[in-house]
Design a protein around this motif. Structure first.
Motif, PDB file in Angstrom:
ATOM      1  N   MET A 203      37.478  24.917-115.029  1.00 21.79           N
ATOM      2  CA  MET A 203      36.942  24.591-116.345  1.00 21.79           C
ATOM      3  C   MET A 203      36.806  23.079-116.474  1.00 21.79           C
ATOM      4  SD  MET A 203      38.290  25.701-120.116  1.00 21.79           S
ATOM      5  CE  MET A 203      37.608  24.998-121.608  1.00 21.79           C
ATOM      6  N   VAL A 204      35.631  22.651-116.959  1.00 18.08           N
ATOM      7  CA  VAL A 204      35.345  21.220-117.111  1.00 18.08           C
ATOM      8  C   VAL A 204      35.029  20.929-118.572  1.00 18.08           C
ATOM      9  CG1 VAL A 204      33.838  19.314-116.430  1.00 18.08           C
ATOM     10  CG2 VAL A 204      34.433  21.095-114.765  1.00 18.08           C
ATOM     11  N   VAL A 205      35.625  19.896-119.096  1.00 20.83           N
ATOM     12  CA  VAL A 205      35.270  19.381-120.421  1.00 20.83           C
ATOM     13  C   VAL A 205      34.690  17.992-120.209  1.00 20.83           C
ATOM     14  CG1 VAL A 205      36.090  18.740-122.718  1.00 20.83           C
ATOM     15  CG2 VAL A 205      37.091  20.714-121.548  1.00 20.83           C
ATOM     16  N   ASP A 206      33.403  17.837-120.516  1.00 16.56           N
ATOM     17  CA  ASP A 206      32.720  16.566-120.306  1.00 16.56           C
ATOM     18  C   ASP A 206      32.522  15.857-121.645  1.00 16.56           C
ATOM     19  OD1 ASP A 206      31.517  14.537-118.929  1.00 16.56           O
ATOM     20  OD2 ASP A 206      29.588  15.542-118.687  1.00 16.56           O
ATOM     21  N   GLU A 207      32.682  14.544-121.642  1.00 19.08           N
ATOM     22  CA  GLU A 207      32.528  13.723-122.862  1.00 19.08           C
ATOM     23  C   GLU A 207      33.413  14.268-123.983  1.00 19.08           C
ATOM     24  OE1 GLU A 207      31.131  11.002-122.782  1.00 19.08           O
ATOM     25  OE2 GLU A 207      29.468  10.990-121.371  1.00 19.08           O
ATOM     26  N   ALA A 208      34.704  14.345-123.698  1.00 18.60           N
ATOM     27  CA  ALA A 208      35.639  14.927-124.663  1.00 18.60           C
ATOM     28  C   ALA A 208      35.708  14.127-125.953  1.00 18.60           C
ATOM     29  CB  ALA A 208      37.030  15.022-124.033  1.00 18.60           C
TER      30      ALA A 208
ATOM     31  N   LEU B 282      39.272  20.092-115.299  1.00 14.61           N
ATOM     32  CA  LEU B 282      38.776  18.732-115.059  1.00 14.61           C
ATOM     33  C   LEU B 282      38.313  18.185-116.408  1.00 14.61           C
ATOM     34  CD1 LEU B 282      36.627  19.481-111.851  1.00 14.61           C
ATOM     35  CD2 LEU B 282      39.076  18.931-112.003  1.00 14.61           C
ATOM     36  N   PHE B 283      38.946  17.138-116.862  1.00 18.20           N
ATOM     37  CA  PHE B 283      38.757  16.623-118.220  1.00 18.20           C
ATOM     38  C   PHE B 283      38.256  15.186-118.134  1.00 18.20           C
ATOM     39  CE2 PHE B 283      39.943  15.558-122.541  1.00 18.20           C
ATOM     40  CZ  PHE B 283      39.929  16.768-123.224  1.00 18.20           C
ATOM     41  N   PHE B 284      37.056  14.931-118.688  1.00 15.45           N
ATOM     42  CA  PHE B 284      36.458  13.597-118.579  1.00 15.45           C
ATOM     43  C   PHE B 284      36.110  13.044-119.954  1.00 15.45           C
ATOM     44  CE2 PHE B 284      35.866  15.465-114.450  1.00 15.45           C
ATOM     45  CZ  PHE B 284      36.040  14.418-113.573  1.00 15.45           C
ATOM     46  N   SER B 285      36.361  11.760-120.107  1.00 15.11           N
ATOM     47  CA  SER B 285      36.086  11.106-121.381  1.00 15.11           C
ATOM     48  C   SER B 285      35.913   9.607-121.153  1.00 15.11           C
ATOM     49  CB  SER B 285      37.235  11.363-122.368  1.00 15.11           C
ATOM     50  OG  SER B 285      36.992  10.745-123.601  1.00 15.11           O
ATOM     51  N   ALA B 286      35.169   8.962-122.051  1.00 15.34           N
ATOM     52  CA  ALA B 286      35.000   7.514-121.952  1.00 15.34           C
ATOM     53  C   ALA B 286      36.117   6.778-122.674  1.00 15.34           C
ATOM     54  CB  ALA B 286      33.647   7.093-122.523  1.00 15.34           C
ATOM     55  N   THR B 287      36.677   7.398-123.722  1.00 17.18           N
ATOM     56  CA  THR B 287      37.785   6.807-124.470  1.00 17.18           C
ATOM     57  C   THR B 287      38.858   7.871-124.665  1.00 17.18           C
ATOM     58  OG1 THR B 287      36.734   7.378-126.583  1.00 17.18           O
ATOM     59  CG2 THR B 287      36.275   5.191-125.686  1.00 17.18           C
ATOM     60  N   MET B 288      40.055   7.434-125.023  1.00 20.02           N
ATOM     61  CA  MET B 288      41.166   8.365-125.203  1.00 20.02           C
ATOM     62  C   MET B 288      41.763   8.193-126.590  1.00 20.02           C
ATOM     63  SD  MET B 288      41.571  10.426-122.709  1.00 20.02           S
ATOM     64  CE  MET B 288      43.230  11.023-122.944  1.00 20.02           C
ATOM     65  N   ALA B 289      41.181   8.900-127.562  1.00 19.00           N
ATOM     66  CA  ALA B 289      41.723   8.896-128.915  1.00 19.00           C
ATOM     67  C   ALA B 289      43.018   9.704-128.934  1.00 19.00           C
ATOM     68  CB  ALA B 289      40.698   9.497-129.877  1.00 19.00           C
ATOM     69  N   PRO B 290      43.878   9.511-129.948  1.00 20.33           N
ATOM     70  CA  PRO B 290      45.150  10.261-130.001  1.00 20.33           C
ATOM     71  C   PRO B 290      44.958  11.780-129.953  1.00 20.33           C
ATOM     72  CG  PRO B 290      45.181   8.459-131.582  1.00 20.33           C
ATOM     73  CD  PRO B 290      43.798   8.489-131.009  1.00 20.33           C
TER      74      PRO B 290
ATOM     75  N   THR C 227      29.491  12.720-113.995  1.00 21.26           N
ATOM     76  CA  THR C 227      28.950  14.069-113.790  1.00 21.26           C
ATOM     77  C   THR C 227      29.120  14.525-112.345  1.00 21.26           C
ATOM     78  OG1 THR C 227      27.321  13.667-115.534  1.00 21.26           O
ATOM     79  CG2 THR C 227      26.926  15.533-114.069  1.00 21.26           C
ATOM     80  N   ALA C 228      28.789  13.651-111.396  1.00 15.46           N
ATOM     81  CA  ALA C 228      28.946  14.011-109.982  1.00 15.46           C
ATOM     82  C   ALA C 228      30.415  14.135-109.590  1.00 15.46           C
ATOM     83  CB  ALA C 228      28.259  12.975-109.102  1.00 15.46           C
ATOM     84  N   SER C 229      31.303  13.524-110.376  1.00 12.63           N
ATOM     85  CA  SER C 229      32.733  13.597-110.073  1.00 12.63           C
ATOM     86  C   SER C 229      33.269  15.022-110.166  1.00 12.63           C
ATOM     87  CB  SER C 229      33.527  12.691-111.024  1.00 12.63           C
ATOM     88  OG  SER C 229      33.154  11.345-110.875  1.00 12.63           O
ATOM     89  N   PHE C 230      32.622  15.859-111.000  1.00 16.52           N
ATOM     90  CA  PHE C 230      33.080  17.255-111.059  1.00 16.52           C
ATOM     91  C   PHE C 230      32.070  18.234-110.443  1.00 16.52           C
ATOM     92  CE2 PHE C 230      31.205  16.433-115.300  1.00 16.52           C
ATOM     93  CZ  PHE C 230      30.264  17.438-115.385  1.00 16.52           C
ATOM     94  N   THR C 231      30.784  17.904-110.429  1.00 15.06           N
ATOM     95  CA  THR C 231      29.828  18.848-109.841  1.00 15.06           C
ATOM     96  C   THR C 231      30.019  18.981-108.333  1.00 15.06           C
ATOM     97  OG1 THR C 231      28.172  17.081-109.684  1.00 15.06           O
ATOM     98  CG2 THR C 231      28.066  18.496-111.621  1.00 15.06           C
TER      99      THR C 231
END
Length: 497
Positions: free
Chosen positions: A151-156, A182-190, A53-57
């Motif tokens: 634009m930020v997408v968190d927990e994609a 800025l696009f953040f996710s814990a995993t990268m599904a296809p 969260t702090a990485s983009f705020t």
């Protein structure tokens, strides 16, 4: 070691960081903030609890510190999958932007449209929203997205699980092509990979640790549970949960219990409160004000145990959660990572215990394959204990199982007078049938008796109408444990004829 002062952040932002008690950035922050400050797209992949969260705020506040917002045209947009995560992001902006004159609006469900419309009309620098409520405002003509700079997408990946990907694609199409993403996710599904390839331009990829790993500071264990009877599964499983909580004792400062179904959330919370535990439920069907009160109480320490659905697996930021209990193994292996990520945050130690029933064993295998380690097995703390008290079992065990196939007339007769003494099978008293019953109850002839033993014929004769005051139904081999006499009558009529 890198410090926040080395990252070219706004001095007012650095002051707020210092006041919050932070000095050194986490690895995801150290990798994402410099690229974001340069205006580049960022793809951040990191496990839960690493400070995304702090990485983009922080870079957003620094970049938005100059300039002013116009009515109905926000300058930046943060999309979050759940109300709780959106509220957490809003709190982060309040913390780090308190020395910078920036305005924000929070668009989530369960809150009046009127208040949100008023905030948008005044103009906001930062708009934090869930996809559904954002599109509601847009379709009502209350919002324009043509002024979005960041634009930020968190927990994609959670967006994918909740079915928000079509909404995300539509929202991307409504924003300017020149925006920074800025696009953040814990995993990268296809599917997530496809979206990043479509909407991000030469992103700076910041990947911390292996995808879908769990923190090394979390002690993990699983209890293999099998109910004694299917209709006792829920009760016995809650017994196991309470035994696990009691076994941890004073080690539990506070805990989150995750259930797969909302109905189980309510049942488990109610059961814990019944047995004296300080617990409360939270899931998507509850009113937003109630969810907020429950979360606030948990964060403040007035509530010890939070029973939650996966709506709280993302966005619940309580640094001191000591334990996580999985009442069910999650259906998606990735959700296991996010659930137990509520504990062991910011380098603290935590413990996660999962209850696995036989039908969840495949899901447990998927979890272990994802995290690439075998989770330690714990002995069932109530394995040897009966589901009911010993006195209850003793009393019930001493009583024979009552017959459930008696006719109503037999039941009434038995309750109104004592049962007669058993009659010897060999001794049969001849019975004369009345005229009105002669067609229905024909006496057994000598030829019919030749088809069976004298014992059988005499017992059948009594069951047909010989001793109506006896009211006993005799067992018939091959027809189940017990069969009423009125059913046997039809067979004997055919045999007699």
């Amino acid at each position: 070691m890198t410090k926040f002062t080395d990252l070219n952040l706004n001095p007012k932002v650095l002051k707020a960081i210092e006041e919050a008690g932070y000095e050194n950035p986490t690895p995801i922050q150290a990798g994402a903030i410099p690229a974001a400050l340069e205006g580049r797209d960022v793809l951040g992949i990191a496990q839960t609890g690493t400070g995304k969260t702090a990485s983009f705020t922080l870079p957003m506040i620094t970049r938005l510190a100059r300039g002013r917002a116009r009515a109905r045209m926000p300058r930046s947009l943060v999309l979050c999958p759940t109300r709780e995560l959106a509220a957490q992001v809003a709190e982060n902006f309040d913390t780090y932007a308190k020395h910078v004159k920036l305005t924000k609006a929070l668009l989530i469900g369960g809150v009046s449209f009127k208040e949100q419309d008023a905030a948008i009309d005044r103009g906001v620098d930062v708009l934090i929203a869930t996809p559904g409520r954002l599109l509601d405002h847009f379709e009502r003509g209350k919002l324009l997205l043509t002024g979005i700079e960041i634009m930020v997408v968190d927990e994609a990946d959670r967006m994918l699980d909740m079915g928000f990907i079509p909404d995300i694609e539509r929202i991307f199409s409504l924003t300017p092509f020149t925006r920074q993403t800025l696009f953040f996710s814990a995993t990268m599904a296809p599917e997530i990979e496809r979206i990043t390839n479509t909407f991000l331009s030469a992103p700076e990829r910041v990947e911390i640790a292996r995808q879908a790993t769990t923190s090394e500071t979390i002690e993990q264990a699983v209890v293999m549970f099998k109910a004694s009877r299917k209709d006792r599964e829920g009760t016995e499983k809650r017994n196991v949960l309470r035994a696990l909580i009691d076994g941890e004792g004073d080690k539990i400062k506070n805990a989150v219990i995750f259930c797969n179904r909302k109905t189980d959330v309510d049942i488990v919370a109610k059961s814990l409160k019944k047995y004296g535990y300080d617990a409360a439920p939270i899931h998507g069907d509850l009113d937003q004000s109630q969810r907020t009160r429950t979360l606030d109480g948990f964060r403040e320490g007035s509530l010890k145990i939070l029973v939650a659905s996966d709506v709280a697996a993302r966005g619940l930021d309580v640094p001191s959660v000591s334990h996580v209990f999985n009442y069910d193994v999650p259906g998606h292996a990735e959700d296991y990572v996010h659930r137990i990520g509520r504990t062991g945050r910011a380098g603290r130690e935590g413990k996660a215990i999962t209850i696995c029933s036989p039908r969840d064993e495949k899901a447990l295998d998927a979890v272990e394959n994802l995290v690439q380690k075998q989770i330690a097995r714990l002995e069932n703390p109530v394995k040897a204990a009966p589901a009911r008290s010993a006195s209850e079992e003793g009393e019930e065990g001493a009583k024979p199982k009552p017959s459930r196939s008696r006719s109503r007339s037999s039941s009434k007769s038995d309750s109104s007078k004592p049962a007669p003494a058993p009659v010897a099978v060999e001794a049969e008293t001849p019975v004369t049938a009345t005229p009105e019953r002669v067609e229905q109850e024909r006496p057994v002839s000598t030829s019919s008796a030749s088809h069976g033993s004298s014992n059988n014929s005499s017992s059948k004769s009594r069951s047909r109408g010989g001793r109506r005051d006896d009211r006993r139904d005799d067992k018939v081999i091959g027809m189940g444990d017990h069969m009423p006499s009125f059913i046997a009558l039809s067979f004997e009529q055919r045999r007699a004829g």
